[in-house]
Design a protein around this motif. Sequence first.
Motif, PDB file in Angstrom:
ATOM      1  N   TYR A   1       0.895  -1.115   0.165  1.00 37.69           N
ATOM      2  CA  TYR A   1      -0.167   0.007   0.049  1.00 37.69           C
ATOM      3  C   TYR A   1       0.837   1.197   0.166  1.00 37.69           C
ATOM      4  CZ  TYR A   1      -3.113  -3.534   1.294  1.00 37.69           C
ATOM      5  OH  TYR A   1      -3.991  -4.825   1.467  1.00 37.69           O
ATOM      6  N   SER A   2       0.529   2.277  -0.708  1.00 35.14           N
ATOM      7  CA  SER A   2       1.219   3.388  -0.830  1.00 35.14           C
ATOM      8  C   SER A   2       1.413   4.166   0.621  1.00 35.14           C
ATOM      9  CB  SER A   2       0.870   4.225  -1.920  1.00 35.14           C
ATOM     10  OG  SER A   2      -0.759   4.852  -1.785  1.00 35.14           O
ATOM     11  N   ASN A   3       0.263   4.195   1.389  1.00 31.21           N
ATOM     12  CA  ASN A   3       0.242   4.877   2.583  1.00 31.21           C
ATOM     13  C   ASN A   3      -0.941   4.024   3.525  1.00 31.21           C
ATOM     14  OD1 ASN A   3      -2.310   6.178   1.706  1.00 31.21           O
ATOM     15  ND2 ASN A   3      -1.306   7.661   0.707  1.00 31.21           N
TER      16      ASN A   3
ATOM     17  N   ASP B   1      -4.543   4.445   2.014  1.00 36.44           N
ATOM     18  CA  ASP B   1      -4.547   3.528   0.977  1.00 36.44           C
ATOM     19  C   ASP B   1      -5.073   2.061   1.616  1.00 36.44           C
ATOM     20  OD1 ASP B   1      -4.994   2.195  -1.648  1.00 36.44           O
ATOM     21  OD2 ASP B   1      -2.804   1.832  -1.354  1.00 36.44           O
ATOM     22  N   PHE B   2      -4.272   1.798   2.650  1.00 39.38           N
ATOM     23  CA  PHE B   2      -4.595   0.605   3.586  1.00 39.38           C
ATOM     24  C   PHE B   2      -5.922   0.278   4.019  1.00 39.38           C
ATOM     25  CE2 PHE B   2      -4.652  -1.558   7.750  1.00 39.38           C
ATOM     26  CZ  PHE B   2      -4.249  -2.851   7.328  1.00 39.38           C
TER      27      PHE B   2
ATOM     28  N   ILE C   1     -11.605  -1.475   4.134  1.00 40.42           N
ATOM     29  CA  ILE C   1     -13.115  -1.115   4.350  1.00 40.42           C
ATOM     30  C   ILE C   1     -13.856  -1.632   3.139  1.00 40.42           C
ATOM     31  CG2 ILE C   1     -14.792   0.619   4.318  1.00 40.42           C
ATOM     32  CD1 ILE C   1     -13.047   2.354   5.941  1.00 40.42           C
ATOM     33  N   ARG C   2     -13.182  -1.695   1.811  1.00 37.79           N
ATOM     34  CA  ARG C   2     -13.822  -2.303   0.789  1.00 37.79           C
ATOM     35  C   ARG C   2     -14.020  -3.725   0.785  1.00 37.79           C
ATOM     36  NH1 ARG C   2     -10.153   0.089  -2.633  1.00 37.79           N
ATOM     37  NH2 ARG C   2     -10.242   2.172  -2.420  1.00 37.79           N
ATOM     38  N   ASN C   3     -12.948  -4.265   1.319  1.00 32.58           N
ATOM     39  CA  ASN C   3     -12.998  -5.775   1.711  1.00 32.58           C
ATOM     40  C   ASN C   3     -14.042  -6.214   2.576  1.00 32.58           C
ATOM     41  OD1 ASN C   3     -10.955  -6.196  -0.388  1.00 32.58           O
ATOM     42  ND2 ASN C   3      -9.344  -6.241   1.263  1.00 32.58           N
ATOM     43  N   GLN C   4     -14.197  -5.522   3.722  1.00 35.34           N
ATOM     44  CA  GLN C   4     -15.294  -5.857   4.475  1.00 35.34           C
ATOM     45  C   GLN C   4     -16.622  -5.476   3.907  1.00 35.34           C
ATOM     46  OE1 GLN C   4     -15.129  -7.196   7.670  1.00 35.34           O
ATOM     47  NE2 GLN C   4     -12.922  -7.549   7.149  1.00 35.34           N
TER      48      GLN C   4
END
Length: 102
Positions: free
Chosen positions: A2-4, A7-8, A13-16
């Motif tokens: 991850y860039s920062n 981003d992580f 959140i998207r994965n959840q």
Amino acid sequence: FYSNRTDFIRTAIRNQLERHADVVKQSTARKGLDLGLRNYTRADLEAARQAGEMLHINVLGLATIAQDVSPDLARATIASVSVLGALHATPAVKAALSDRTR
């Protein structure tokens, strides 16, 4: 990976949300807002009771609960009432739902 840190967090959140997509869809469907006039008949409430569902009444305008709806039926099928406007129901039904009305 991850860039920062931001981003992580976004990726997590998207994965959840993807993992729990069904629950998210049900939640957004239940929390809809009706605009204008919404009438709840005895048949509507009896169908909800037979389906084992609780209604969340969210109306901007006029919400009407039919005159032939008993207080017991209303308590058995209506989980919450939020009306920005007017709620028309019998005094007995309004009293039965007073603790669920915002």
